[in-house]
Design an enzyme around this catalytic site. Structure first.
Site, PDB file in Angstrom:
ATOM      1  N   PHE A  39       0.803  -1.219   0.000  1.00 57.31           N
ATOM      2  CA  PHE A  39       0.000   0.000   0.000  1.00 57.31           C
ATOM      3  C   PHE A  39       0.835   1.267   0.000  1.00 57.31           C
ATOM      4  O   PHE A  39       0.383   2.320  -0.442  1.00 57.31           O
ATOM      5  CB  PHE A  39      -0.923   0.023   1.233  1.00 57.31           C
ATOM      6  CG  PHE A  39      -0.200   0.318   2.517  1.00 57.31           C
ATOM      7  CD1 PHE A  39      -0.055   1.625   2.966  1.00 57.31           C
ATOM      8  CD2 PHE A  39       0.360  -0.697   3.278  1.00 57.31           C
ATOM      9  CE1 PHE A  39       0.626   1.909   4.137  1.00 57.31           C
ATOM     10  CE2 PHE A  39       1.046  -0.420   4.449  1.00 57.31           C
ATOM     11  CZ  PHE A  39       1.173   0.883   4.881  1.00 57.31           C
ATOM     12  N   GLU A  78      -5.317  -3.517  -1.588  1.00 55.52           N
ATOM     13  CA  GLU A  78      -6.738  -3.144  -1.578  1.00 55.52           C
ATOM     14  C   GLU A  78      -6.963  -1.803  -0.887  1.00 55.52           C
ATOM     15  O   GLU A  78      -8.062  -1.232  -0.989  1.00 55.52           O
ATOM     16  CB  GLU A  78      -7.569  -4.233  -0.888  1.00 55.52           C
ATOM     17  CG  GLU A  78      -7.298  -4.437   0.592  1.00 55.52           C
ATOM     18  CD  GLU A  78      -6.106  -5.337   0.881  1.00 55.52           C
ATOM     19  OE1 GLU A  78      -5.920  -5.710   2.058  1.00 55.52           O
ATOM     20  OE2 GLU A  78      -5.355  -5.662  -0.070  1.00 55.52           O
ATOM     21  N   CYS A 118       9.508   0.852   4.141  1.00 56.30           N
ATOM     22  CA  CYS A 118      10.446  -0.122   4.699  1.00 56.30           C
ATOM     23  C   CYS A 118      11.788   0.501   5.031  1.00 56.30           C
ATOM     24  O   CYS A 118      12.548  -0.050   5.835  1.00 56.30           O
ATOM     25  CB  CYS A 118      10.622  -1.297   3.734  1.00 56.30           C
ATOM     26  SG  CYS A 118      11.198  -0.833   2.100  1.00 56.30           S
TER      27      CYS A 118
END
Length: 374
Positions: A72, A99, A204
């Site tokens: 995402f 999603e 990340c």
């Protein structure tokens, strides 16, 4: 041409600020430019007469249908790491975006169609785990690329390998930054601000831990605190905003839970220290009265000080942490006052039996319970 539209889609669904979203799109476009030069990398190799009457050569051929499962936090950049190269190498591509923010990947698919890409070459499949499992078990899908959390990366890798697919699975990361004592402090602080708060920390490469070496720690915290307090948090489309909202209310609740746990830990440690000092105060008070009470009395009286004093301070307008801190100070001061005060009396030559007659037992000795001893 369409970068502003795509950037706004990222901002509206993910929440990162406009410049951050635009930067991620630009990095994705760099991969598209690289893919345009792919013919130079697709050339095979030929070696003549590697053995008697033996020539050796290699050919690079497409796999067929390949898939990408993307996170995402970079709804444009990470998909653009994958599909431009896959398509340039002659494959068809299935993209399963997150999603949480699928609008930008869907718009990318529309733009590719408008640009003339044949139907079926680039495909977007929405959904959650059910869609992922369909990709992993389908025999026509020859390779899978994934970027996301470490537990899901392990799941993707294991199931792709089990179904005889080529797979690369990039799991989440936690990064430490080491701040040396002789560093450029302003540069370190600016770097930390961008790494920790850029994209609301939802990436990340976010810096979650800073390790200060030597005596730079206090200066680092002081400089960083000023920057954090001045950080402008607001809507992603507001040009003044430096950090946008988190992607979902569930993510917000998760971060708030981390903060609440930290506060509870802080208050617990604070209260524990205060209770210990209150017990010292109670011990001093009990021995001063010459009652020679046992340990349970000290603990109970210490608990009374622990509960009542902060409560009174909070009523007077102090914060919870402020009240506890002052309570610790009073408990510590009372203990030192009792011990050091009696030591000074003896140092000045006063008779301890006259100054504190209640400390003297029937045998004429100072009570063993006294902190000053005989």
């Amino acid at each position: 041409k369409n970068s502003d539209e795509l950037t706004k889609l990222i901002v509206s669904e993910h929440g990162k600020v406009y410049e951050d979203a635009k930067g991620s799109l630009t990095r994705g476009l760099e991969v598209v430019e690289f893919a345009c030069g792919i013919p130079n990398l697709l050339k095979g190799e030929f070696s003549e007469n590697v053995g008697t009457n033996v020539d050796s050569w290699s050919m690079r051929q497409p796999l067929g249908v390949v898939a990408g499962i993307t996170p995402f936090n970079f709804p444009a950049m990470v998909p653009m790491w994958m599909f431009p190269l896959a398509i340039a190498c002659g494959n068809t591509f299935i993209l399963k975006p997150s999603e949480k923010d699928p609008s930008c990947p869907l718009r990318l698919a529309e733009l590719l169609t408008e640009a003339g890409l044949p139907d079926g070459v680039f495909n977007v499949v929405n959904g959650d785990k059910e869609s992922v499992d369909a990709i992993l078990t389908n025999k026509d899908v020859k390779a899978v690329s994934f970027v996301g959390s470490t537990p899901i990366a392990k799941y993707i890798y294991e199931n792709s390998a089990k179904n005889e697919k080529r797979v690369q699975a990039l799991g989440g990361a936690k990064n430490h930054i080491v701040v040396m004592h002789d560093c450029d402090l302003d540069g370190a602080v600016n770097g930390l601000m961008g790494a920790a708060y850029g994209s609301a920390g939802e990436r990340c490469m976010a810096q979650s831990v800073a390790v200060a070496v030597g005596n730079i720690g206090d200066k680092l915290v002081s400089s960083l605190t000023k920057k954090v307090e001045a950080l402008k948090v607001g809507p992603g489309m507001d040009k003044k905003s430096e950090m946008g909202p988190l992607v979902t209310k569930e993510h917000l609740a998760k971060v708030k839970n981390y903060v609440d746990r930290m506060k509870k830990t802080y208050y617990f440690i604070n209260a524990l220290f205060y209770y210990c000092f209150s017990c010292l105060f109670a011990y001093d008070a009990l021995t001063f009265e010459g009652s020679n009470k046992s340990l349970p009395y000290v603990l109970i009286l210490g608990l009374a000080f622990t509960v009542l004093l902060p409560f009174i301070l909070i009523i007077m307008g102090f914060t919870v942490s402020g009240g506890a801190f002052i309570g610790i100070f009073i408990g510590l001061f009372s203990w030192f006052f009792g011990v050091i005060g009696r030591f000074i009396y003896k140092l000045l030559g006063f008779d301890i039996e006259i100054i504190f007659p209640e400390l003297v037992g029937k045998t004429g000795e100072v009570s063993k319970h006294s902190l000053i001893g005989k």
